[in-house]
Design a protein around this motif. Structure first.
Motif, PDB file in Angstrom:
ATOM      1  N   UNK A 157     -16.029  35.645 -14.806  1.00  0.00           N
ATOM      2  CA  UNK A 157     -16.689  34.999 -13.676  1.00  0.00           C
ATOM      3  C   UNK A 157     -15.792  35.073 -12.428  1.00  0.00           C
ATOM      4  N   UNK A 158     -14.495  34.820 -12.607  1.00  0.00           N
ATOM      5  CA  UNK A 158     -13.548  34.910 -11.487  1.00  0.00           C
ATOM      6  C   UNK A 158     -13.508  36.344 -10.955  1.00  0.00           C
ATOM      7  N   UNK A 159     -13.430  37.321 -11.851  1.00  0.00           N
ATOM      8  CA  UNK A 159     -13.382  38.731 -11.431  1.00  0.00           C
ATOM      9  C   UNK A 159     -14.667  39.140 -10.707  1.00  0.00           C
ATOM     10  N   UNK A 160     -15.813  38.650 -11.171  1.00  0.00           N
ATOM     11  CA  UNK A 160     -17.079  38.975 -10.509  1.00  0.00           C
ATOM     12  C   UNK A 160     -17.117  38.408  -9.098  1.00  0.00           C
ATOM     13  N   UNK A 161     -16.570  37.205  -8.906  1.00  0.00           N
ATOM     14  CA  UNK A 161     -16.518  36.617  -7.554  1.00  0.00           C
ATOM     15  C   UNK A 161     -15.606  37.435  -6.643  1.00  0.00           C
ATOM     16  N   UNK A 203     -14.968  40.600  -6.846  1.00  0.00           N
ATOM     17  CA  UNK A 203     -15.701  41.832  -6.519  1.00  0.00           C
ATOM     18  C   UNK A 203     -16.783  41.560  -5.483  1.00  0.00           C
ATOM     19  N   UNK A 204     -17.502  40.455  -5.637  1.00  0.00           N
ATOM     20  CA  UNK A 204     -18.567  40.121  -4.684  1.00  0.00           C
ATOM     21  C   UNK A 204     -17.998  39.920  -3.279  1.00  0.00           C
ATOM     22  N   UNK A 250     -22.456  37.946  -0.269  1.00  0.00           N
ATOM     23  CA  UNK A 250     -22.384  36.482  -0.221  1.00  0.00           C
ATOM     24  C   UNK A 250     -23.182  35.830  -1.342  1.00  0.00           C
ATOM     25  N   UNK A 251     -24.363  36.352  -1.632  1.00  0.00           N
ATOM     26  CA  UNK A 251     -25.203  35.756  -2.669  1.00  0.00           C
ATOM     27  C   UNK A 251     -24.513  35.803  -4.028  1.00  0.00           C
ATOM     28  N   UNK A 252     -23.916  36.945  -4.365  1.00  0.00           N
ATOM     29  CA  UNK A 252     -23.221  37.066  -5.646  1.00  0.00           C
ATOM     30  C   UNK A 252     -21.971  36.192  -5.687  1.00  0.00           C
ATOM     31  N   UNK A 294     -21.801  34.743   4.601  1.00  0.00           N
ATOM     32  CA  UNK A 294     -22.133  36.075   5.111  1.00  0.00           C
ATOM     33  C   UNK A 294     -21.551  36.276   6.516  1.00  0.00           C
ATOM     34  N   UNK A 295     -21.662  35.258   7.368  1.00  0.00           N
ATOM     35  CA  UNK A 295     -21.117  35.350   8.726  1.00  0.00           C
ATOM     36  C   UNK A 295     -19.607  35.532   8.685  1.00  0.00           C
TER      37      UNK A 295
END
Length: 147
Positions: free
Chosen positions: A13-17, A19-20, A26-28, A60-61
């Motif tokens: 979960x940390x790695x996915x954040x 990467x996002x 921003x959504x991911x 996102x901003x």
């Protein structure tokens, strides 16, 4: 019963954040936040809760202020502890990239993440990012510290 699978799930979960954020998605990046998450962050307004923390528009901003593909954030020297349906991960985060109009940025800061099991998944219920203050009376953050 907690297993290494729980620790692996939190690490994923940390790695996915990470990467996002690097991909300016921003959504991911906010997807793992629980509905009642509380976030204390490095940039104003500093504290976010619930729907405010899950507002992808503000993130996102902020991501648009970085040169593509986005800032790289690595959660390093982390420790993960689990007790029942609660987990905590803490350590140092390293953020680097290039801000538009400002140039290269490299920050080290302490990160604490608190997780709660939701079914078979883990959700982030609390995030706290902090930078120590310089001890020279200036009131400035010691962002030049390295581990």
């Amino acid at each position: 019963m907690n297993t290494n699978a729980d620790i692996d799930a939190i690490k994923s979960l940390i790695a996915a954040r990470e990467t996002a954020i690097a991909n300016a998605d921003a959504e991911a990046a906010i997807e793992p936040f629980a509905r009642d998450v509380v976030v204390y962050d490095l940039q104003p307004p500093l504290a976010f809760a619930g729907a405010d923390a899950r507002d992808a528009e503000e993130l996102r901003a902020w991501l648009k202020t970085w040169r593509e593909p986005g800032p790289r954030v690595e959660f390093r020297e982390s420790r993960i502890l689990i007790n029942g349906d609660l987990g905590i991960a803490y350590g140092l985060s390293h953020m680097r990239g290039e801000k538009i109009g400002e140039g290269a940025v490299e920050l080290w800061f302490r990160t604490t993440l608190v997780f709660k099991r939701s079914g078979d998944d883990w959700m982030i219920v609390h995030e706290h990012n902090s930078v120590p203050m310089k001890m020279d009376g200036s009131g400035l953050a010691a962002v030049d510290l390295k581990p």
